[in-house]
Design an enzyme around this catalytic site. Structure first.
Site, PDB file in Angstrom:
ATOM      1  N   LYS A 107       0.839  -1.201   0.000  1.00 17.94           N
ATOM      2  CA  LYS A 107       0.000   0.000   0.000  1.00 17.94           C
ATOM      3  C   LYS A 107       0.876   1.253   0.000  1.00 17.94           C
ATOM      4  O   LYS A 107       0.590   2.224  -0.691  1.00 17.94           O
ATOM      5  CB  LYS A 107      -0.965  -0.028   1.200  1.00 17.94           C
ATOM      6  CG  LYS A 107      -2.075  -1.067   1.015  1.00 17.94           C
ATOM      7  CD  LYS A 107      -2.869  -1.322   2.280  1.00 17.94           C
ATOM      8  CE  LYS A 107      -3.843  -2.485   2.077  1.00 17.94           C
ATOM      9  NZ  LYS A 107      -4.582  -2.848   3.288  1.00 17.94           N
ATOM     10  N   GLN A 119      -4.543  -1.312   9.537  1.00 20.74           N
ATOM     11  CA  GLN A 119      -4.478  -2.638   8.928  1.00 20.74           C
ATOM     12  C   GLN A 119      -5.068  -3.696   9.870  1.00 20.74           C
ATOM     13  O   GLN A 119      -4.682  -3.780  11.029  1.00 20.74           O
ATOM     14  CB  GLN A 119      -3.012  -2.974   8.587  1.00 20.74           C
ATOM     15  CG  GLN A 119      -2.840  -4.290   7.853  1.00 20.74           C
ATOM     16  CD  GLN A 119      -3.477  -4.309   6.465  1.00 20.74           C
ATOM     17  OE1 GLN A 119      -3.354  -3.359   5.705  1.00 20.74           O
ATOM     18  NE2 GLN A 119      -4.169  -5.390   6.148  1.00 20.74           N
ATOM     19  N   ASP A 136     -10.690   3.112   4.363  1.00 16.34           N
ATOM     20  CA  ASP A 136     -11.103   1.725   4.157  1.00 16.34           C
ATOM     21  C   ASP A 136     -12.617   1.563   4.029  1.00 16.34           C
ATOM     22  O   ASP A 136     -13.105   0.527   3.597  1.00 16.34           O
ATOM     23  CB  ASP A 136     -10.617   0.874   5.340  1.00 16.34           C
ATOM     24  CG  ASP A 136      -9.441  -0.001   4.956  1.00 16.34           C
ATOM     25  OD1 ASP A 136      -9.261  -0.250   3.758  1.00 16.34           O
ATOM     26  OD2 ASP A 136      -8.718  -0.434   5.883  1.00 16.34           O
TER      27      ASP A 136
END
Ligand code: NAP
Length: 280
Positions: free
Chosen positions: A53, A97, A120
């Site tokens: 990422k 994460q 997200d």
């Protein structure tokens, strides 16, 4: 014999758009669009995802701010960091994460992220907006990417019978909501579904997010169907999807490979969510 959906190519197109938008933002505001990436603990798979990422951010003109916290980090310490990032004007998006270590409450932690910085799309406000059909929320990356992959085939979603196997909050439920939003007739299957094969064989569009290597076999698929394999199952022989690719490709009309299908789209959509969040 099916056409292979090239997730890398579709993702590359999206990344091109992100780079253009991020560059225009930088020219206008004198700073880069910023994404904070938070990792807690030493889960090896998470380390790989975070590295990918960050690299993707660099390639697309987005500044990444990486925060790697030890496995013993307390929930209060993590929440404190998120609060600091919420208040940081250079941070347009925040990504924590998953999975988090067991002693940290995932829901409670994610709820601290400002919904407008929730790159997200996991915050309850954004998930709620999706289910209410409100378009100004952030849509979770993998489901958003799946819809783009289906669209890339040229097969219209409207009026189609779509079956989703899996009902997780990060994939199954949001992708079902998006398919419904696109006027498909949607069935969501899970571990308690009876006669799964009878249902999947009716699917014009089949999205598989189970987390079991080669779970879907050719006899479960309708001829000509669009098959999207979300699964990422690692073993000593590599990365495997939830779909038995070699068998199913003989029956399906279109199919995503693993790797090279949904995975690259998840990263591309994270970047897109970040520039969207910055208003770039
Ligand atoms: P999850 O939270 O473990 O959910 C799995 C779902 O599969 C559950 O809803 C479960 O049903 C269902 N299921 C399990 N066994 C089943 C069976 N025998 N028949 C029908 N349904 C069954 O997994 P997830 O987070 O959604 O992830 C799914 C897979 O996608 C994993 O391999 C994950 O690594 C991968 N993934 C990939 C990406 C990407 O970017 N490519 C992103 C996210 C996830 P119940 O609800 O009844 O337990």
């Amino acid at each position: 014999m099916s056409e292979i959906i090239n997730g890398k190519a579709v993702a590359a197109e999206i990344r091109k758009t992100v780079l253009e938008r991020a560059s225009a933002f930088e020219r206008k505001h004198g700073r880069k669009v910023g994404l904070a990436v938070v990792r807690v603990g030493d889960d090896p798979a998470s380390a790989i995802y975070v590295k990918n990422k960050i690299k993707a951010c660099e390639e697309c003109g987005i500044a990444s701010y990486s925060h790697c916290m030890g496995a013993n980090t307390s929930q209060a310490e993590l929440i404190e960091l998120i609060s600091t990032l919420n208040a940081d004007a250079c941070v347009d998006g925040i990504l924590v994460q998953l999975p988090l270590p067991k002693h940290i409450d995932e829901r409670e932690t994610l709820s601290v992220i400002l919904p407008e910085k929730d790159a997200d799309g996991f915050h309850a406000v954004n998930a709620g907006k999706l289910f209410l059909g409100e378009r100004d929320g952030t849509v979770a990356c993998t489901p958003r990417g799946i819809i783009e992959l289906i669209k890339s085939t040229g097969v219209g979603i409207e009026g189609k019978r779509a079956v989703v196997i899996g009902r997780s909050n990060i994939v199954g439920k949001p992708v079902a909501a998006l398919l419904l939003e696109h006027n498909a007739t949607v069935t969501v299957c899970h571990s308690k579904t009876v006669d799964l094969k009878e249902i999947t064989r009716q699917a014009d569009i089949l999205v598989v997010a189970v987390g079991k290597k080669h779970f879907v076999t050719a006899d479960m698929v309708k001829r000509g169907a669009v098959v999207i394999d979300v699964g990422m199952n690692r073993d000593e022989s590599g990365l495997h999807g939830d779909v038995d690719f070699d068998g199913v490709k003989e029956v399906a009309g279109y199919i995503t490979p693993v790797p090279g299908g949904v995975g690259p789209m998840t990263v591309a959509m994270l970047l897109l969510n970040t520039v969207d969040g910055a208003g770039a």
